[in-house]
Design a protein around this motif. Structure first.
Motif, PDB file in Angstrom:
ATOM      1  N   LEU A 277      -1.329 -10.343   9.280  1.00 42.19           N
ATOM      2  CA  LEU A 277      -0.062  -9.504   9.554  1.00 42.19           C
ATOM      3  C   LEU A 277       0.145  -8.425   8.456  1.00 42.19           C
ATOM      4  CD1 LEU A 277       2.108  -9.336  11.782  1.00 42.19           C
ATOM      5  CD2 LEU A 277       3.445 -11.102  10.602  1.00 42.19           C
ATOM      6  N   ALA A 278       0.123  -8.815   7.240  1.00 42.38           N
ATOM      7  CA  ALA A 278       0.166  -7.931   6.169  1.00 42.38           C
ATOM      8  C   ALA A 278      -0.954  -6.786   6.219  1.00 42.38           C
ATOM      9  CB  ALA A 278       0.195  -8.741   4.795  1.00 42.38           C
ATOM     10  N   PRO A 279      -2.166  -7.096   6.482  1.00 43.25           N
ATOM     11  CA  PRO A 279      -2.999  -5.841   6.553  1.00 43.25           C
ATOM     12  C   PRO A 279      -2.764  -4.957   7.718  1.00 43.25           C
ATOM     13  CG  PRO A 279      -4.162  -8.163   6.437  1.00 43.25           C
ATOM     14  CD  PRO A 279      -2.670  -8.496   6.213  1.00 43.25           C
ATOM     15  N   SER A 280      -2.503  -5.700   8.585  1.00 44.09           N
ATOM     16  CA  SER A 280      -2.295  -5.079  10.030  1.00 44.09           C
ATOM     17  C   SER A 280      -0.981  -3.963   9.932  1.00 44.09           C
ATOM     18  CB  SER A 280      -2.039  -6.070  11.317  1.00 44.09           C
ATOM     19  OG  SER A 280      -3.155  -6.766  11.220  1.00 44.09           O
ATOM     20  N   LEU A 281      -0.155  -4.449   9.268  1.00 43.84           N
ATOM     21  CA  LEU A 281       0.994  -3.672   9.245  1.00 43.84           C
ATOM     22  C   LEU A 281       0.719  -2.512   8.010  1.00 43.84           C
ATOM     23  CD1 LEU A 281       4.160  -3.569   9.448  1.00 43.84           C
ATOM     24  CD2 LEU A 281       4.474  -4.660   7.458  1.00 43.84           C
ATOM     25  N   ALA A 282      -0.132  -2.721   7.132  1.00 35.22           N
ATOM     26  CA  ALA A 282      -0.564  -1.698   6.267  1.00 35.22           C
ATOM     27  C   ALA A 282      -1.453  -0.695   6.847  1.00 35.22           C
ATOM     28  CB  ALA A 282      -1.185  -2.131   5.119  1.00 35.22           C
ATOM     29  N   ILE A 283      -2.204  -1.061   7.892  1.00 34.09           N
ATOM     30  CA  ILE A 283      -3.118  -0.103   8.378  1.00 34.09           C
ATOM     31  C   ILE A 283      -2.340   0.530   9.479  1.00 34.09           C
ATOM     32  CG2 ILE A 283      -4.877  -0.158  10.143  1.00 34.09           C
ATOM     33  CD1 ILE A 283      -6.368  -2.140   8.587  1.00 34.09           C
ATOM     34  N   ALA A 284      -1.252  -0.013   9.969  1.00 32.65           N
ATOM     35  CA  ALA A 284      -0.515   0.663  11.021  1.00 32.65           C
ATOM     36  C   ALA A 284       0.163   1.808  10.250  1.00 32.65           C
ATOM     37  CB  ALA A 284       0.204  -0.194  11.735  1.00 32.65           C
ATOM     38  N   SER A 285       0.814   1.254   9.369  1.00 33.91           N
ATOM     39  CA  SER A 285       1.745   2.222   8.393  1.00 33.91           C
ATOM     40  C   SER A 285       0.877   3.394   7.911  1.00 33.91           C
ATOM     41  CB  SER A 285       2.316   1.555   7.345  1.00 33.91           C
ATOM     42  OG  SER A 285       2.991   0.372   7.677  1.00 33.91           O
ATOM     43  N   ALA A 286      -0.266   3.186   7.717  1.00 33.03           N
ATOM     44  CA  ALA A 286      -1.049   4.434   7.068  1.00 33.03           C
ATOM     45  C   ALA A 286      -1.204   5.505   8.286  1.00 33.03           C
ATOM     46  CB  ALA A 286      -2.437   3.813   6.435  1.00 33.03           C
ATOM     47  N   ALA A 287      -1.675   4.725   9.368  1.00 34.57           N
ATOM     48  CA  ALA A 287      -2.105   5.604  10.633  1.00 34.57           C
ATOM     49  C   ALA A 287      -0.453   6.501  11.014  1.00 34.57           C
ATOM     50  CB  ALA A 287      -2.300   4.700  11.812  1.00 34.57           C
ATOM     51  N   ILE A 288       0.470   5.656  10.715  1.00 39.14           N
ATOM     52  CA  ILE A 288       1.532   6.379  11.398  1.00 39.14           C
ATOM     53  C   ILE A 288       1.880   7.443  10.355  1.00 39.14           C
ATOM     54  CG2 ILE A 288       4.164   6.098  11.451  1.00 39.14           C
ATOM     55  CD1 ILE A 288       3.547   3.287  12.762  1.00 39.14           C
ATOM     56  N   ALA A 289       1.827   7.156   9.090  1.00 39.85           N
ATOM     57  CA  ALA A 289       1.985   8.038   7.785  1.00 39.85           C
ATOM     58  C   ALA A 289       0.972   9.577   8.069  1.00 39.85           C
ATOM     59  CB  ALA A 289       1.757   7.584   6.624  1.00 39.85           C
ATOM     60  N   ALA A 290      -0.262   9.191   8.542  1.00 34.93           N
ATOM     61  CA  ALA A 290      -1.097  10.185   8.828  1.00 34.93           C
ATOM     62  C   ALA A 290      -1.004  10.896  10.260  1.00 34.93           C
ATOM     63  CB  ALA A 290      -2.489   9.799   8.888  1.00 34.93           C
ATOM     64  N   GLY A 291       0.106  10.529  10.916  1.00 29.69           N
ATOM     65  CA  GLY A 291       0.403  11.243  12.215  1.00 29.69           C
ATOM     66  C   GLY A 291      -0.365  10.816  13.490  1.00 29.69           C
TER      67      GLY A 291
END
Lengths: 447, 240
Positions: A277-291
């Motif tokens: 869950l934690a790495p998934s959240l981090a990857i999803a957050s990075a994606a969202i931050a990158a648009g």
């Protein structure tokens, strides 16, 4: 709070019908469930799904890696504060495994179990750590590979149960006819996207995507094989259909590379694939931050444990384009939880915010069928893991066993209901402070 | 009404026939019938049959509540027969299933099987509804009930013979099977009529109704209920 014991279960639950795509055909789930117990006797459950064509792991690899690499590094260690999801994530070491991209399914199974245990010990729901931003999650349907007529039949069925977003598996010679027929069956309003599982070449991708672009395709997932980052970036410019990456996106470094290369419009983030869950959240957050857009995806055949975790993730992200999973008994002959985490009409599933742990109360069938199980755990190969006597049950033993696992809120309800999961636990490995046991069972008595 | 595949009734009946063929040609059924399965497989089969049907009265009561006027009488008679309250004065069918287990030496398992049947019923109620209306839910439920009647009318005699020959069960133990091989020929015919009546009364389009029928049957519902670990190889219930 220290973890003192772990038990591994290799589940093999039959599907109600086979599921296929360009990379595999599957007739049962291949999940590894981890149960951990802390020094106060609190238990937590996690799940990972082995996919040789995604992370590179097999069930056997997972069992061995969990028993020999991951568990020894967390056993007897003090757990971090439960309200720090990132710290829980970092509590688990990053490990490597020869021949695989990353042993993420193994890691996800243990991470979810640790998290569930820590939350239950604290009497807190996951929602207190990962607050939902929406009350409801809407799931997509997935149309398996196979004949066009069957795809059309499934499309009709999905329309009947009100699903409005559909993913269609493609990657064969009849792709254009297949997409056209399914679009016709779904009608113009449904959101339709394609999943190629890396089966196309660049030229084939351009050919098919240009041919079906007028059909209103919301996205195409993993059109090219993993590793073709530059080609993916090129394909983005060669088609108007948004590109989603899945098999190309396993690790955080994959995410960074894909973002830097401008190779995708959307990320398919799956908890088992991404290591928890934690790495998934981090990857999803990075994606969202990158648009980029995010799909919270699932592995075919996930049980209620991963479904629960996925629903939490989907409910908590600030933006989510598509959500998959929670098929429950639509695909599995039976699921592991008492309370269903399956979606309902229109693909809707409630995001739940109460209860302990990841908050889904379940149970598993503890039937023993002597001789029907096979030991696939590491005991046969490594003498370091001692094979012990069979679990203490007999062929007529049905003892209820509850998995206080992961998502649907049932408050503090405890159930004495009978077990409900059938299927086959191909092996069981238990390790307690250095002592490990492996048993062969239909579905583990320990569960 | 012709839906392009024949009448609705004949199309549904074809779906049922394919399901029965898929069931009776499955490795599990063949093992049961030829005696190649172990005694544990027979015991599991008996428990699964009982689990699948012990709560049939409750399901029939639900269907009676939804029944269109032209089918209500049939469903009420089925319900009363299931409860042992019809004019024939037969025994309640759940009691026949309990007898089956007891006479098979599985009396010690009865409480567990009853609890599992209760749990199955509970799940039906608490699981999120896939369909948007009670009308659709009722069609799915009626389809499954009629499909079982259709199958039992054709197969339960074979099952009874196999259980007598290979599991050594005496005739009184097998009354549930022999009863269904006789009465379900009539029930199955009525059931197909009732299904059609239901579709017409609630104004389904044929394709819409057939889609729900296919969804209900897609997992080979017989094998799934009677051989719990049955592994699907394909979808057998669809229109062709």
């Amino acid at each position: 709070m220290r973890l003192v014991a772990a038990t591994l279960y290799a589940l093999r639950i039959p599907f109600v019908e086979s599921f296929s795509h360009s990379a595999a055909e599957r007739r049962w789930s291949d999940s590894v469930v981890v149960r951990v117990r802390d020094d106060a006797g609190t238990e937590g459950y996690g799940e990972g799904t082995a996919r040789s064509y995604v992370t590179g792991e097999t069930v056997e690899m997972m069992l061995a890696h969990l028993a020999d690499e991951l568990w020894p590094r967390v056993a007897d260690r003090e757990l971090p504060a439960v309200d720090d999801l990132d710290a829980i994530g970092k509590f688990l070491p990053e490990t490597e495994l020869d021949g695989v991209i990353a042993p993420h399914a193994s890691r996800a199974a243990l991470e979810l179990a640790v998290l569930d245990c820590a939350l239950r010990r604290a009497g807190r729901p996951l929602a207190s750590v990962l607050p939902p931003r929406r009350n409801r999650v809407t799931y997509s349907g997935v149309i398996t590979g196979g004949p066009v007529a069957r795809a059309v039949q499934l499309a009709r069925q999905m329309r009947t149960i009100g699903l409005t977003a559909i993913k269609l598996k493609v990657g064969s010679d009849d792709d254009v006819a297949r997409v056209t027929a399914v679009r016709e069956a779904l009608g113009p309003e449904a959101s339709l996207r394609l999943d190629v599982n890396g089966a196309w070449s660049f030229d084939r991708a351009v050919e098919v995507l240009n041919a079906v672009a007028h059909l209103g395709i919301a996205a195409v997932e993993q059109p090219l094989p993993r590793g073709a980052i530059r080609e993916l970036a090129g394909l983005r410019h060669a088609t108007t259909i948004p590109i989603m990456v899945d098999e190309s996106l396993v690790t955080r470094s994959d995410a960074d590379e894909l973002i830097a290369a401008g190779a995708a419009d959307l990320f398919n983030v799956r908890i088992s694939k991404c290591g928890g869950l934690a790495p998934s959240l981090a990857i999803a957050s990075a994606a969202i931050a990158a648009g980029l857009g995010v799909q919270v995806g699932s592995q075919v055949g996930e049980t209620a444990i991963l479904s629960a975790a996925g629903r939490h993730l989907a409910a908590a992200l600030p933006a989510v384009a598509f959500v998959e999973g929670s098929f429950g008994t639509l695909l599995l002959a039976e699921d592991v939880s008492i309370e269903s985490v399956r979606f309902g009409h229109r693909g809707r599933g409630r995001a739940r915010a109460h209860g302990g742990g990841m908050t889904c109360e379940g149970c598993c069938d503890t039937r023993s069928r002597p001789g029907s199980g096979s030991i696939t755990g590491p005991s046969r190969r490594r003498p370091a893991i001692r094979k012990t006597r069979r679990p203490e049950f007999s062929s007529d033993s049905f003892a209820p066993a509850r998995i206080p696992c992961s998502v649907a809120n049932t408050g503090s309800r405890r159930s004495d209901r009978p077990p409900s999961m059938r299927g086959e636990c191909r092996s069981e490995t238990t390790r307690r402070s250095g002592r490990t046991s492996v048993g062969s069972c239909a579905v583990s008595r320990e569960c | 009404m012709d839906n392009g595949h024949g009448t609705l009734r004949s199309t549904i009946e074809s779906c049922f026939a394919r399901q029965v063929a898929s069931f009776t040609t499955s490795a599990e059924f063949l093992a049961l019938e030829t005696g190649s399965g172990g005694s544990g497989q027979y015991d599991a089969f008996l428990e699964n049959v009982a689990r699948a049907h012990l709560r049939s009265p409750q399901l029939l009561a639900f269907l009676y509540a939804l029944a269109p006027p032209s089918a209500a009488q049939d469903l009420r008679e089925n319900l009363l027969e299931e409860l042992g309250l019809d004019e024939s004065g037969g025994r309640p069918h759940p009691d026949l299933l309990r007898d089956l287990l007891v006479r098979a030496g599985l009396g010690g398992r009865l409480a567990t099987v009853e609890a599992r049947a209760d749990e199955d019923l509970r799940r039906i109620v608490v699981e999120p509804l896939l369909y948007g209306t009670l009308r659709d839910v009722g069609l799915a439920a009626l389809t499954e009930i009629v499909a079982f009647e259709y199958m039992l009318s054709r197969v339960s005699g074979r099952i009874a013979r196999a259980l007598a020959e290979h599991r050594g069960l005496p005739a009184p133990a097998l009354e549930w099977f022999t009863h269904h091989s006789e009465v379900d020929i009539r029930h199955a015919e009525q059931g197909l009529d009732d299904l059609e009546a239901y579709v017409r009364y609630y104004e389904f389009a044929d394709d819409e109704a057939l889609t729900i029928v296919e969804m209900t049957l897609r997992e080979n519902v017989f094998a799934r209920r009677y051989f719990r670990d049955f592994v699907a190889t394909n979808a057998a219930g669809g229109r062709r």
